[in-house]
Design a protein around this motif. Structure first.
Motif, short mmCIF file in Angstrom:
data_model
loop_
_atom_site.label_atom_id
_atom_site.label_comp_id
_atom_site.label_asym_id
_atom_site.label_seq_id
_atom_site.Cartn_x
_atom_site.Cartn_y
_atom_site.Cartn_z
N PHE A 79 0.86 -1.18 0.00
CA PHE A 79 0.00 0.00 0.00
C PHE A 79 0.89 1.23 0.00
O PHE A 79 1.68 1.43 0.93
N GLU A 80 0.77 2.07 -1.03
CA GLU A 80 1.60 3.26 -1.15
C GLU A 80 0.72 4.49 -1.31
O GLU A 80 -0.26 4.44 -2.06
N PRO A 81 1.06 5.59 -0.64
CA PRO A 81 0.28 6.81 -0.85
C PRO A 81 0.40 7.24 -2.31
O PRO A 81 1.46 7.14 -2.93
N ASN A 82 -0.69 7.71 -2.86
CA ASN A 82 -0.70 8.18 -4.25
C ASN A 82 -0.50 9.69 -4.27
O ASN A 82 -0.46 10.33 -3.23
N GLU A 83 -0.41 10.25 -5.45
CA GLU A 83 -0.21 11.70 -5.57
C GLU A 83 -1.40 12.48 -5.02
O GLU A 83 -1.25 13.57 -4.50
N THR A 84 -2.59 11.93 -5.15
CA THR A 84 -3.79 12.59 -4.65
C THR A 84 -3.98 12.25 -3.18
O THR A 84 -3.79 11.11 -2.77
N GLU A 85 -4.38 13.25 -2.39
CA GLU A 85 -4.62 13.00 -0.97
C GLU A 85 -5.71 11.96 -0.79
O GLU A 85 -6.66 11.90 -1.57
N ARG A 86 -5.61 11.13 0.22
CA ARG A 86 -6.59 10.11 0.58
C ARG A 86 -6.68 8.97 -0.41
O ARG A 86 -7.55 8.14 -0.32
N THR A 87 -5.78 8.92 -1.39
CA THR A 87 -5.78 7.84 -2.37
C THR A 87 -4.51 7.03 -2.23
O THR A 87 -3.42 7.59 -2.06
N PHE A 88 -4.65 5.72 -2.30
CA PHE A 88 -3.52 4.83 -2.14
C PHE A 88 -3.45 3.86 -3.32
O PHE A 88 -4.48 3.37 -3.78
N ARG A 89 -2.24 3.57 -3.76
CA ARG A 89 -2.01 2.57 -4.80
C ARG A 89 -1.78 1.24 -4.10
O ARG A 89 -1.00 1.14 -3.16
N VAL A 90 -2.49 0.22 -4.57
CA VAL A 90 -2.39 -1.11 -3.99
C VAL A 90 -1.85 -2.05 -5.05
O VAL A 90 -2.37 -2.10 -6.17
N ARG A 91 -0.80 -2.77 -4.68
CA ARG A 91 -0.22 -3.78 -5.57
C ARG A 91 -0.18 -5.10 -4.83
O ARG A 91 0.02 -5.13 -3.62
N GLY A 92 -0.36 -6.17 -5.58
CA GLY A 92 -0.31 -7.49 -4.97
C GLY A 92 -0.36 -8.58 -6.02
O GLY A 92 -0.34 -8.30 -7.23
N THR A 93 -0.44 -9.80 -5.57
CA THR A 93 -0.53 -10.95 -6.44
C THR A 93 -1.71 -11.79 -5.99
O THR A 93 -1.88 -12.05 -4.79
N ALA A 94 -2.54 -12.19 -6.95
CA ALA A 94 -3.68 -13.05 -6.66
C ALA A 94 -3.36 -14.46 -7.14
O ALA A 94 -2.98 -14.66 -8.29
N ALA A 95 -3.49 -15.42 -6.24
CA ALA A 95 -3.25 -16.82 -6.56
C ALA A 95 -4.57 -17.57 -6.56
O ALA A 95 -5.38 -17.42 -5.64
N ASN A 96 -4.79 -18.37 -7.60
CA ASN A 96 -6.02 -19.12 -7.75
C ASN A 96 -5.75 -20.59 -7.45
O ASN A 96 -5.07 -21.27 -8.21
N ALA A 97 -6.29 -21.09 -6.34
CA ALA A 97 -6.07 -22.48 -5.95
C ALA A 97 -7.11 -23.43 -6.55
O ALA A 97 -7.02 -24.63 -6.37
N SER A 98 -8.08 -22.89 -7.26
CA SER A 98 -9.13 -23.71 -7.85
C SER A 98 -8.71 -24.19 -9.23
O SER A 98 -7.71 -23.73 -9.79
N ASP A 99 -9.51 -25.08 -9.82
CA ASP A 99 -9.25 -25.49 -11.20
C ASP A 99 -10.08 -24.68 -12.19
O ASP A 99 -10.01 -24.88 -13.39
N VAL A 100 -10.89 -23.73 -11.68
CA VAL A 100 -11.72 -22.85 -12.50
C VAL A 100 -10.99 -21.53 -12.70
O VAL A 100 -10.38 -21.00 -11.77
N THR A 101 -11.04 -20.98 -13.91
CA THR A 101 -10.38 -19.70 -14.19
C THR A 101 -11.12 -18.55 -13.50
O THR A 101 -12.34 -18.42 -13.63
N LEU A 102 -10.37 -17.73 -12.80
CA LEU A 102 -10.92 -16.54 -12.14
C LEU A 102 -11.07 -15.44 -13.19
O LEU A 102 -10.15 -15.16 -13.96
#
Length: 173
Positions: A79-102
């Motif tokens: 979570f990183e503060p963005n240029e605009t006040e009260r806005t945050f940039r969120v980065r991450g990785t989503a892992a799918n443990a199912s056999d169905v495509t997300l």
């Protein structure tokens, strides 16, 4: 083609109403009734066209069987503060443990300010993450979140709590 008749007739009525007061005294109620009848007919036509006599709409696609919120794991969340006040940039990785495509998921994040372990809830935001993740794989994602706080109440020790609140998987083809 009806306008070819209505236009000269309308102009004649306006001329006669402006010219003769006696004509105006009886044409006003007649025109009011005609307009009311025209609007009633238009409403009935609209109501008849909107009637559910057509084939019913197909039901929306159901989520693919087997894909649940528990099948999606979030890792490397930043979570990183963005240029605009009260806005945050969120980065991450989503892992799918199912056999169905997300197809997509909703990320719900709660922001708290916890100076000296006394946490005060600031707000919560939910983002729709459009991310296609085949079963058994993971993909990085990025989004922006906004939290309502006054500029003089900016968090000094932010604490982030996040969860996947909804998932949609691709149906088997």
């Amino acid at each position: 083609m009806a306008w070819l008749i209505a236009l000269p007739l309308g102009l004649a009525i306006v001329y006669l109403a402006a010219r003769y007061g006696r004509f105006r005294s009886w044409i006003e109620p007649v025109l009011s009734i005609a307009v009311a009848l025209g609007l009633s007919v238009a409403f009935l036509v609209w109501l008849n066209e909107a009637a559910p006599d057509k084939a019913p709409e197909p039901a929306p696609n159901r989520p693919a069987a087997g894909l649940t919120v528990a099948d999606i794991t979030l890792r490397d969340m930043a979570f990183e503060p963005n240029e605009t006040e009260r806005t945050f940039r969120v980065r991450g990785t989503a892992a799918n443990a199912s056999d169905v495509t997300l197809e997509y998921f909703r990320l719900t994040v709660t922001l708290e300010d916890c100076p000296q372990d006394a946490c005060k809830r600031i707000g919560e935001d939910t983002a729709l993450i459009l991310l296609r993740v085949p079963g058994g794989q993971n993909r990085p994602f990025e989004t922006f979140l906004t939290f309502p706080y006054r500029p003089d109440e900016a968090p000094t020790a932010p604490k982030w709590t996040y969860r996947v609140s909804e998932v949609r998987g691709a149906g088997r083809r």
